[in-house]
Design a protein around this motif. Structure first.
Motif, PDB file in Angstrom:
ATOM      1  N   ASN A 138      26.794  16.295  15.411  1.00  0.00           N
ATOM      2  CA  ASN A 138      24.851  16.634  15.296  1.00  0.00           C
ATOM      3  C   ASN A 138      24.537  18.657  14.985  1.00  0.00           C
ATOM      4  OD1 ASN A 138      24.372  14.219  15.683  1.00  0.00           O
ATOM      5  ND2 ASN A 138      24.712  13.820  17.355  1.00  0.00           N
ATOM      6  N   ASP A 139      23.773  18.772  13.835  1.00  0.00           N
ATOM      7  CA  ASP A 139      23.286  19.850  14.006  1.00  0.00           C
ATOM      8  C   ASP A 139      22.006  20.592  15.434  1.00  0.00           C
ATOM      9  OD1 ASP A 139      22.178  22.648  13.681  1.00  0.00           O
ATOM     10  OD2 ASP A 139      22.084  21.976  10.587  1.00  0.00           O
ATOM     11  N   VAL A 140      23.127  21.010  15.674  1.00  0.00           N
ATOM     12  CA  VAL A 140      22.209  21.596  17.300  1.00  0.00           C
ATOM     13  C   VAL A 140      21.069  22.587  17.658  1.00  0.00           C
ATOM     14  CG1 VAL A 140      22.476  23.168  19.756  1.00  0.00           C
ATOM     15  CG2 VAL A 140      24.187  21.394  18.846  1.00  0.00           C
ATOM     16  N   LEU A 141      21.335  23.570  16.468  1.00  0.00           N
ATOM     17  CA  LEU A 141      20.481  24.580  16.091  1.00  0.00           C
ATOM     18  C   LEU A 141      18.909  24.349  15.053  1.00  0.00           C
ATOM     19  CD1 LEU A 141      21.694  28.139  17.120  1.00  0.00           C
ATOM     20  CD2 LEU A 141      20.693  26.209  18.966  1.00  0.00           C
ATOM     21  N   GLY A 142      19.555  23.574  13.884  1.00  0.00           N
ATOM     22  CA  GLY A 142      18.915  23.132  12.914  1.00  0.00           C
ATOM     23  C   GLY A 142      18.895  24.428  11.470  1.00  0.00           C
ATOM     24  N   ASP A 143      20.345  24.669  12.040  1.00  0.00           N
ATOM     25  CA  ASP A 143      21.209  26.004  10.831  1.00  0.00           C
ATOM     26  C   ASP A 143      22.351  25.452  10.281  1.00  0.00           C
ATOM     27  OD1 ASP A 143      22.338  27.367  12.980  1.00  0.00           O
ATOM     28  OD2 ASP A 143      21.538  29.212  13.200  1.00  0.00           O
ATOM     29  N   GLY A 144      22.920  24.785  11.145  1.00  0.00           N
ATOM     30  CA  GLY A 144      24.144  23.960  10.029  1.00  0.00           C
ATOM     31  C   GLY A 144      24.910  25.046  11.292  1.00  0.00           C
ATOM     32  N   GLY A 145      24.732  26.031  12.219  1.00  0.00           N
ATOM     33  CA  GLY A 145      25.283  27.041  12.829  1.00  0.00           C
ATOM     34  C   GLY A 145      26.490  26.485  13.772  1.00  0.00           C
ATOM     35  N   ILE A 146      25.889  25.862  15.197  1.00  0.00           N
ATOM     36  CA  ILE A 146      26.504  24.890  15.636  1.00  0.00           C
ATOM     37  C   ILE A 146      26.655  23.341  15.481  1.00  0.00           C
ATOM     38  CG2 ILE A 146      26.779  24.278  18.035  1.00  0.00           C
ATOM     39  CD1 ILE A 146      25.268  27.224  18.354  1.00  0.00           C
ATOM     40  N   LEU A 147      27.606  22.776  15.098  1.00  0.00           N
ATOM     41  CA  LEU A 147      27.514  21.233  15.227  1.00  0.00           C
ATOM     42  C   LEU A 147      28.594  20.844  16.422  1.00  0.00           C
ATOM     43  CD1 LEU A 147      28.757  20.943  11.839  1.00  0.00           C
ATOM     44  CD2 LEU A 147      26.232  21.127  12.819  1.00  0.00           C
ATOM     45  N   LYS A 148      27.503  19.424  16.906  1.00  0.00           N
ATOM     46  CA  LYS A 148      28.288  18.725  18.640  1.00  0.00           C
ATOM     47  C   LYS A 148      28.422  17.197  17.751  1.00  0.00           C
ATOM     48  CE  LYS A 148      26.852  18.650  22.957  1.00  0.00           C
ATOM     49  NZ  LYS A 148      25.512  18.284  23.742  1.00  0.00           N
ATOM     50  N   GLU A 149      29.763  17.208  18.543  1.00  0.00           N
ATOM     51  CA  GLU A 149      29.668  15.422  18.812  1.00  0.00           C
ATOM     52  C   GLU A 149      29.930  15.433  20.581  1.00  0.00           C
ATOM     53  OE1 GLU A 149      33.226  12.360  16.968  1.00  0.00           O
ATOM     54  OE2 GLU A 149      33.579  14.383  16.782  1.00  0.00           O
ATOM     55  N   VAL A 150      29.058  14.398  21.204  1.00  0.00           N
ATOM     56  CA  VAL A 150      29.757  13.965  22.340  1.00  0.00           C
ATOM     57  C   VAL A 150      30.854  12.777  22.484  1.00  0.00           C
ATOM     58  CG1 VAL A 150      28.468  12.647  24.249  1.00  0.00           C
ATOM     59  CG2 VAL A 150      27.042  14.627  23.094  1.00  0.00           C
ATOM     60  N   ILE A 151      32.175  12.768  22.606  1.00  0.00           N
ATOM     61  CA  ILE A 151      32.807  11.860  23.427  1.00  0.00           C
ATOM     62  C   ILE A 151      32.561  11.087  24.210  1.00  0.00           C
ATOM     63  CG2 ILE A 151      35.138  12.082  23.288  1.00  0.00           C
ATOM     64  CD1 ILE A 151      34.588  13.248  20.559  1.00  0.00           C
ATOM     65  N   GLN A 152      32.161  11.952  25.559  1.00  0.00           N
ATOM     66  CA  GLN A 152      32.127  11.631  26.776  1.00  0.00           C
ATOM     67  C   GLN A 152      30.251  11.800  26.745  1.00  0.00           C
ATOM     68  OE1 GLN A 152      35.263  10.724  29.829  1.00  0.00           O
ATOM     69  NE2 GLN A 152      33.748  12.166  31.075  1.00  0.00           N
ATOM     70  N   SER A 153      29.756  10.892  27.601  1.00  0.00           N
ATOM     71  CA  SER A 153      28.482  11.661  28.038  1.00  0.00           C
ATOM     72  C   SER A 153      28.346  12.125  29.439  1.00  0.00           C
ATOM     73  CB  SER A 153      27.285  10.317  28.138  1.00  0.00           C
ATOM     74  OG  SER A 153      27.013   9.937  26.358  1.00  0.00           O
ATOM     75  N   GLY A 154      27.657  13.168  29.955  1.00  0.00           N
ATOM     76  CA  GLY A 154      27.710  13.034  31.055  1.00  0.00           C
ATOM     77  C   GLY A 154      25.948  12.533  31.988  1.00  0.00           C
ATOM     78  N   GLY A 155      25.859  12.920  32.922  1.00  0.00           N
ATOM     79  CA  GLY A 155      24.658  12.947  34.109  1.00  0.00           C
ATOM     80  C   GLY A 155      23.711  13.507  34.088  1.00  0.00           C
ATOM     81  N   GLY A 156      22.734  13.691  34.392  1.00  0.00           N
ATOM     82  CA  GLY A 156      21.677  14.308  35.170  1.00  0.00           C
ATOM     83  C   GLY A 156      20.909  15.293  33.933  1.00  0.00           C
ATOM     84  N   PRO A 157      20.644  17.070  34.557  1.00  0.00           N
ATOM     85  CA  PRO A 157      20.005  17.313  33.834  1.00  0.00           C
ATOM     86  C   PRO A 157      20.968  18.670  33.303  1.00  0.00           C
ATOM     87  CG  PRO A 157      20.255  18.405  36.034  1.00  0.00           C
ATOM     88  CD  PRO A 157      20.633  16.398  36.431  1.00  0.00           C
ATOM     89  N   PRO A 158      20.374  18.781  31.972  1.00  0.00           N
ATOM     90  CA  PRO A 158      21.452  20.070  30.410  1.00  0.00           C
ATOM     91  C   PRO A 158      21.512  21.022  31.744  1.00  0.00           C
ATOM     92  CG  PRO A 158      19.050  19.741  30.188  1.00  0.00           C
ATOM     93  CD  PRO A 158      19.271  18.885  31.565  1.00  0.00           C
ATOM     94  N   VAL A 159      22.726  21.813  31.552  1.00  0.00           N
ATOM     95  CA  VAL A 159      23.033  23.394  32.521  1.00  0.00           C
ATOM     96  C   VAL A 159      21.854  24.258  31.721  1.00  0.00           C
ATOM     97  CG1 VAL A 159      24.380  25.413  32.051  1.00  0.00           C
ATOM     98  CG2 VAL A 159      25.433  22.805  31.797  1.00  0.00           C
TER      99      VAL A 159
END
Length: 326
Positions: free
Chosen positions: A34-55
């Motif tokens: 998935n494109d994190v920022l919308g400009d293709g500069g940072i792509l992310k794939e979640v392998i194992q989900s976490g819990g709670g609020p984001p960092v």
């Protein structure tokens, strides 16, 4: 030999041509990210989900990570060889722009992969000799834990007068966060770091100019677990005299506190002051008669005390015999 060199060059050329025709490993990854920022500069794939609020911003993050170049099986950077990865402060210890932005999308326990384009990684220059120019890099990241240290940073930046004007509840929140840092360091066996965090929390509480009896009691309540933590930490650092000092400070707040009595017993045991250790542990046992730790240490102290008395008797008897011979 010249022929072999030519064949090698031809093979390299053919491999390069083959790579142009077939999708690269990173190309395959891009299709499922998935494109994190919308400009293709940072792509992310979640392998194992976490819990709670984001960092949150300004957090301190405990994580494991590895960085890879394309077509490389070995990481150019990793924390996997560290027994205890260190807590890293965003904006200070995490210097890779893409990694910091990626961390802000993660949750505790999450394991994800990121592809960073050069502008979010090492730029057009790269980082010779490890990172080539304009390199796309892959990072695999797992968040072990994080603490929101922004509030602590803001509080410590205040002057002593300003700190006293902050609501007492805010001070307690700051102290609890600092203590959590100490607990994290302690769990990683970084006892000196833990001690420094606990002492910092004690100092912040000690600097508070309390007005009412209720505020004074609140400060004492907050100090008690810190003194207990400091006592245990000093025991782990093999400094029983200091452990005893903090245990006694805890007992000044709560004279019947079983943890403080037990810590005193441990410290006296290390100092080989067995009678004092026994007295503290018997007092603790009276509060918690079925506590296995207290009872176990009390038996150990009793045996050591008896052995010490027997040795003392033998020494006195030997001295008496030697005197009579003279």
């Amino acid at each position: 030999m010249p022929g072999n060199g030519l064949i090698h060059k031809i093979r390299r050329f053919m491999n390069a041509e083959e790579r142009l025709r077939t999708p690269s490993p990173f190309d395959h990854l891009r299709r499922q990210m998935n494109d994190v920022l919308g400009d293709g500069g940072i792509l992310k794939e979640v392998i194992q989900s976490g819990g709670g609020p984001p960092v949150p911003h300004n957090a301190s993050v405990l994580m494991n990570y590895s960085g890879f170049l394309e077509y490389s099986d070995e990481p150019f950077e990793t924390t996997k060889n560290l027994k205890y990865p260190r807590m890293m402060k965003l904006g200070r210890d995490v210097t890779l722009a893409g990694l910091e932005l990626g961390l802000l999308t993660m949750k505790k326990g999450e394991f994800s992969r990121f592809l960073f384009e050069p502008q979010y990684a090492y730029g057009d220059m790269g980082c010779p000799p490890y990172i080539p120019a304009a390199a796309v890099v892959l990072y695999e990241v797992q968040i072990v834990d994080f603490l929101d240290s922004g509030q602590v940073d803001d509080f410590i930046a205040l002057s002593p007068v300003e700190q006293n004007e902050v609501p007492l509840s805010t001070l307690f929140e700051v102290v609890n966060t600092v203590r959590s840092f100490g607990n994290r360091c302690f769990s990683l066996s970084r006892y000196d770091n833990a001690k420094d965090r606990y002492k910092q929390a004690v100092m912040l509480l000690g600097n508070r100019e309390t007005q009412s009896d209720a505020e004074k009691e609140g400060i004492k309540t907050a100090l008690l677990p810190l003194f207990l933590n400091l006592s245990l930490t000093e025991l782990r650092l093999y400094r029983p005299h200091k452990a005893l000092k903090y245990s006694n400070k805890a007992l000044e707040i709560d004279s019947a506190n079983t943890k403080a009595l037990y810590r005193c017993g441990q410290a006296y045991m290390e100092l080989q002051e067995f009678e004092s250790a026994q007295d503290c542990l018997i007092s603790a046992q009276a509060k918690k008669p079925f506590d296995t730790d207290i009872n176990s240490l009390l038996r150990k102290v009793a045996l050591c005390y008896k052995d010490s008395l027997d040795k003392e008797k033998d020494l006195c008897a030997k001295m008496f015999r030697d005197t009579r011979k003279k």
